[in-house]
Design an enzyme around this catalytic site. Sequence first.
Site, PDB file in Angstrom:
ATOM      1  N   ASP A  67       0.324  -1.274  -0.303  1.00 55.93           N
ATOM      2  CA  ASP A  67      -0.193   0.063   0.041  1.00 55.93           C
ATOM      3  C   ASP A  67       0.918   1.259  -0.187  1.00 55.93           C
ATOM      4  O   ASP A  67       2.298   0.918   0.104  1.00 55.93           O
ATOM      5  CB  ASP A  67      -0.751   0.554   1.222  1.00 55.93           C
ATOM      6  N   ASN A 135      -8.087  -1.745  14.040  1.00 54.95           N
ATOM      7  CA  ASN A 135      -9.155  -2.605  13.339  1.00 54.95           C
ATOM      8  C   ASN A 135      -9.323  -3.063  12.686  1.00 54.95           C
ATOM      9  O   ASN A 135     -10.343  -3.332  11.490  1.00 54.95           O
ATOM     10  CB  ASN A 135     -10.083  -1.090  12.922  1.00 54.95           C
ATOM     11  N   HIS A 137      -7.721  -3.771   9.768  1.00 57.25           N
ATOM     12  CA  HIS A 137      -7.067  -3.899   8.295  1.00 57.25           C
ATOM     13  C   HIS A 137      -6.210  -4.389   7.975  1.00 57.25           C
ATOM     14  O   HIS A 137      -5.608  -4.705   8.308  1.00 57.25           O
ATOM     15  CB  HIS A 137      -7.112  -2.007   8.038  1.00 57.25           C
ATOM     16  N   GLU A 142     -10.015  -0.873   4.886  1.00 56.59           N
ATOM     17  CA  GLU A 142     -10.175  -0.792   6.481  1.00 56.59           C
ATOM     18  C   GLU A 142     -11.572  -1.050   6.313  1.00 56.59           C
ATOM     19  O   GLU A 142     -12.268  -1.598   5.346  1.00 56.59           O
ATOM     20  CB  GLU A 142     -10.270   1.204   6.228  1.00 56.59           C
TER      21      GLU A 142
HETATM   22  P1  PGA Z   1       2.267  -1.881  12.616  1.00 54.72           P
HETATM   23  O1  PGA Z   1       0.774  -1.542  11.349  1.00 54.72           O
HETATM   24  O2  PGA Z   1       3.087  -2.726  12.154  1.00 54.72           O
HETATM   25  O3  PGA Z   1       2.968  -0.479  13.148  1.00 54.72           O
HETATM   26  O4  PGA Z   1       1.442  -2.282  13.794  1.00 54.72           O
HETATM   27  C1  PGA Z   1       0.016  -2.337  11.138  1.00 54.72           C
HETATM   28  C2  PGA Z   1      -1.298  -1.547   9.870  1.00 54.72           C
HETATM   29  O5  PGA Z   1      -1.718  -0.790  10.651  1.00 54.72           O
HETATM   30  O6  PGA Z   1      -1.103  -3.036   9.264  1.00 54.72           O
END
Ligand code: PGA
Length: 244
Positions: A67, A135, A137, A142
């Site tokens: 992404d 959340n 995602h 999302e």
């Molecule tokens: P993080 O993020 O590795 O910083 O916890 C993971 C994500 O939001 O996909």
Amino acid sequence: MNINVVNQLNMFDETAANQLLLQLKKKPNSAIAFATGSTPIGMYKKLVAWFRNGDIDFSQIQAFNLDEFADLDIESPNSFFSFLKRNLYNSVNIEPSHIHPIKNTEASVKACSNYEKEINSHGGIDLAILGIGLNGHIGYNEPGSDFDSLTHLVQLSSQTIEANSNMFGSYEETPKLGITMGIRTIMNSRKILLMARGEEKAKIVHRALYGSISKDIPASILQLHSNMVVVLDRKAAKYLKETA
Ligand code: PGA
């Protein structure tokens, strides 16, 4: 689903990195979707260390971004492309022509369809490396994302913008739009490596891996993937015992 709960803190990164090593041994020219975020940083460090030791060769891989921000120059130090250059690409022998950033300067719809074409021209993703958001995602898919989505533009949730805002100084200055491989793009990957660490991820990991499959928790669709390896530290696996 193959769940690895890593008890020793220092083995988390190695266990995850080993999945990429195995993949490249099996298919040196694999197309890999690389995640950003705090979770894979240690794994990337380990891969760089193995590369310096002559234990892993990236010369044939095709490297894709899972992404990206849509409303940020990809050369900005906070772009996901810059993150991957800093944490991995610049320190190993990936051919520059094998690196595929999401070109967000093109009109968004074109950027998305072009990215899908680029992925397909390399035979699809062999291994998608994923973190999971608080959340649920995956990439920037999302809650509410269409399970049938290909690479697309997304309005980031306030929770995600909040989580990113420490990199940008304030909520207002934080990008509000993302471009992400879609859930179908991710599910079409031949293999998935899902990584999570820390107690704050424990509830969402449990919900995603054992709850009902629902668009409210995008990661829950991964239960249907036939070739997924999950690497968790003990804290992120806290609620799994009841159901394991
Ligand atoms: P993080 O993020 O590795 O910083 O916890 C993971 C994500 O939001 O996909």
